[in-house]
Every structure is written in structure tokens, then in C-alpha cells.
Design an enzyme around this catalytic site. Structure first.
Site, PDB file in Angstrom:
ATOM      1  N   HIS A  22      86.134   0.930 102.861  1.00  0.00           N
ATOM      2  CA  HIS A  22      86.209   0.294 104.180  1.00  0.00           C
ATOM      3  C   HIS A  22      84.824  -0.186 104.601  1.00  0.00           C
ATOM      4  O   HIS A  22      83.821   0.460 104.359  1.00  0.00           O
ATOM      5  CB  HIS A  22      86.821   1.226 105.223  1.00  0.00           C
ATOM      6  CG  HIS A  22      86.027   2.459 105.511  1.00  0.00           C
ATOM      7  ND1 HIS A  22      84.991   2.484 106.419  1.00  0.00           N
ATOM      8  CD2 HIS A  22      86.121   3.698 105.006  1.00  0.00           C
ATOM      9  CE1 HIS A  22      84.479   3.690 106.473  1.00  0.00           C
ATOM     10  NE2 HIS A  22      85.132   4.455 105.616  1.00  0.00           N
TER      11      HIS A  22
ATOM     12  N   ASP B 103      84.531 -21.169  97.549  1.00  0.00           N
ATOM     13  CA  ASP B 103      84.993 -22.438  97.007  1.00  0.00           C
ATOM     14  C   ASP B 103      84.251 -22.744  95.700  1.00  0.00           C
ATOM     15  O   ASP B 103      83.291 -22.061  95.337  1.00  0.00           O
ATOM     16  CB  ASP B 103      84.879 -23.574  98.031  1.00  0.00           C
ATOM     17  CG  ASP B 103      83.455 -23.914  98.442  1.00  0.00           C
ATOM     18  OD1 ASP B 103      82.542 -23.887  97.598  1.00  0.00           O
ATOM     19  OD2 ASP B 103      83.265 -24.239  99.629  1.00  0.00           O
TER      20      ASP B 103
ATOM     21  N   ARG C  72      75.341 -21.247 107.891  1.00  0.00           N
ATOM     22  CA  ARG C  72      75.365 -21.292 106.421  1.00  0.00           C
ATOM     23  C   ARG C  72      74.439 -20.246 105.794  1.00  0.00           C
ATOM     24  O   ARG C  72      74.832 -19.518 104.881  1.00  0.00           O
ATOM     25  CB  ARG C  72      74.966 -22.700 105.977  1.00  0.00           C
ATOM     26  CG  ARG C  72      74.798 -22.878 104.512  1.00  0.00           C
ATOM     27  CD  ARG C  72      74.437 -24.331 104.233  1.00  0.00           C
ATOM     28  NE  ARG C  72      73.577 -24.400 103.078  1.00  0.00           N
ATOM     29  CZ  ARG C  72      72.722 -25.363 102.847  1.00  0.00           C
ATOM     30  NH1 ARG C  72      72.587 -26.356 103.687  1.00  0.00           N
ATOM     31  NH2 ARG C  72      71.989 -25.366 101.765  1.00  0.00           N
TER      32      ARG C  72
ATOM     33  N   TYR D  92      83.287 -26.404 103.160  1.00  0.00           N
ATOM     34  CA  TYR D  92      83.249 -25.210 104.013  1.00  0.00           C
ATOM     35  C   TYR D  92      84.498 -24.362 103.780  1.00  0.00           C
ATOM     36  O   TYR D  92      85.053 -23.789 104.705  1.00  0.00           O
ATOM     37  CB  TYR D  92      83.100 -25.581 105.496  1.00  0.00           C
ATOM     38  CG  TYR D  92      81.811 -26.297 105.800  1.00  0.00           C
ATOM     39  CD1 TYR D  92      80.603 -25.623 105.804  1.00  0.00           C
ATOM     40  CD2 TYR D  92      81.808 -27.663 106.067  1.00  0.00           C
ATOM     41  CE1 TYR D  92      79.410 -26.290 106.074  1.00  0.00           C
ATOM     42  CE2 TYR D  92      80.620 -28.335 106.339  1.00  0.00           C
ATOM     43  CZ  TYR D  92      79.430 -27.640 106.342  1.00  0.00           C
ATOM     44  OH  TYR D  92      78.260 -28.293 106.613  1.00  0.00           O
ATOM     45  N   GLY D  93      84.912 -24.264 102.531  1.00  0.00           N
ATOM     46  CA  GLY D  93      86.134 -23.558 102.190  1.00  0.00           C
ATOM     47  C   GLY D  93      85.957 -22.090 101.864  1.00  0.00           C
ATOM     48  O   GLY D  93      86.898 -21.447 101.422  1.00  0.00           O
ATOM     49  N   ASN D  94      84.776 -21.524 102.081  1.00  0.00           N
ATOM     50  CA  ASN D  94      84.532 -20.113 101.783  1.00  0.00           C
ATOM     51  C   ASN D  94      85.039 -19.236 102.919  1.00  0.00           C
ATOM     52  O   ASN D  94      84.942 -19.603 104.080  1.00  0.00           O
ATOM     53  CB  ASN D  94      83.019 -19.863 101.640  1.00  0.00           C
ATOM     54  CG  ASN D  94      82.376 -20.856 100.721  1.00  0.00           C
ATOM     55  OD1 ASN D  94      82.685 -20.918  99.546  1.00  0.00           O
ATOM     56  ND2 ASN D  94      81.479 -21.670 101.273  1.00  0.00           N
TER      57      ASN D  94
END
Length: 143
Positions: free
Chosen positions: A22, A30, A108, A130-132
Site C-alpha cells: 500500500h 505511454d 511534467r 499526455y497519456g501516462n
């Protein structure tokens, strides 16, 4: 292949998910993300979309309930986010965690710092700008 485990979850990724505790963080990156630059533990998932991986990971991965469990990059000044990317991701997230809130957006370079400290980075075939997305693991319920 295992029953109840999505075929997109490779043995290496399954091992990483099982080893996480946890508060540990997992980056679903991406295809353009410099994952190997920032983290020594990289799992390859080339050709897979992040949406597919969210659908595969979230049934076996409890999201953190004490800190923002979803984090994405904010657009660099002068760029614009494609809202469809977050919409697709959240549709997948809500199939498994209906109460999940929208991702926290961070700079970023702050995202890069989180990637350095993440438990692992999963390099995907996602091509969205920006697909992360970062997933923070919570405590798995006993029931």
C-alpha cells in the site's frame, strides 16, 4: 493463462502487482515516456493500450483511499490536453472503482520525479499525448 486474470497481464506484470504494498505507485506509461531513463524496474506491455491495462489491472489492484490514487501529467504551457484521453481512462477506472475521482494533474517534471520513485513503470503501446497515468496502491480488503 490464469482464470480471473486478464490476458493482457503478463507474468512479469502480475509479479510486480503482487509485490507492491500500500502506498506504492505504478506508472502506466505511454509509448513515448522515457521509462527506462527514470526507473530500473520496467515492464514491457508494447502494443497494449492503457485502457486495456486499466481493465486488466484494476480488478486485482485496490486504489489508495488516503491519497489521490490517480495522477496524470498537466499540459506543458502552450499545449492542450485532449479531454478524450482522461474520459477513456476514467470509463475504465469506473468499471472497477465507481467512486474514483478524476486524476490529480501535476507538472511534467513532478511526474518524472514520481516515476523515479515509483515501484515500476509499465511501457505500453499507448500513443495519446499526455497519456501516462500513475496508480497508487491501497490496502486490499480482506473480504
Amino acid at each position: 493463462m490464469l482464470k480471473g486474470i486478464a490476458p493482457c497481464i503478463s507474468p512479469d506484470l502480475l509479479k510486480v502487482l503482487a509485490e507492491m504494498g500500500h502506498g506504492d505507485e505504478l506508472i502506466l506509461a505511454d509509448a513515448h515516456f522515457p521509462g527506462h531513463t527514470f526507473n530500473p524496474r520496467v515492464v514491457r506491455a508494447d502494443g497494449l493500450s492503457i485502457t486495456s491495462l486499466l481493465d486488466g489491472v484494476l480488478p486485482v489492484f485496490e486504489l489508495d483511499s488516503y491519497a489521490p490514487p490517480l495522477v496524470m501529467m498537466a499540459a506543458v504551457k502552450g499545449d492542450q490536453l485532449d479531454p478524450a484521453v482522461e474520459t477513456r481512462y476514467m470509463e475504465a477506472v469506473h468499471r472497477h472503482a465507481p467512486q474514483a475521482e478524476a486524476p490529480l494533474r501535476i507538472d511534467r517534471f513532478e511526474f518524472y520525479e514520481r516515476a523515479k520513485k515509483a515501484f515500476a513503470v509499465v511501457m505500453t503501446g499507448e500513443t495519446a499525448k499526455y497519456g501516462n497515468i500513475l496508480l497508487k496502491k491501497g490496502v486490499t480488503p480482506l473480504s
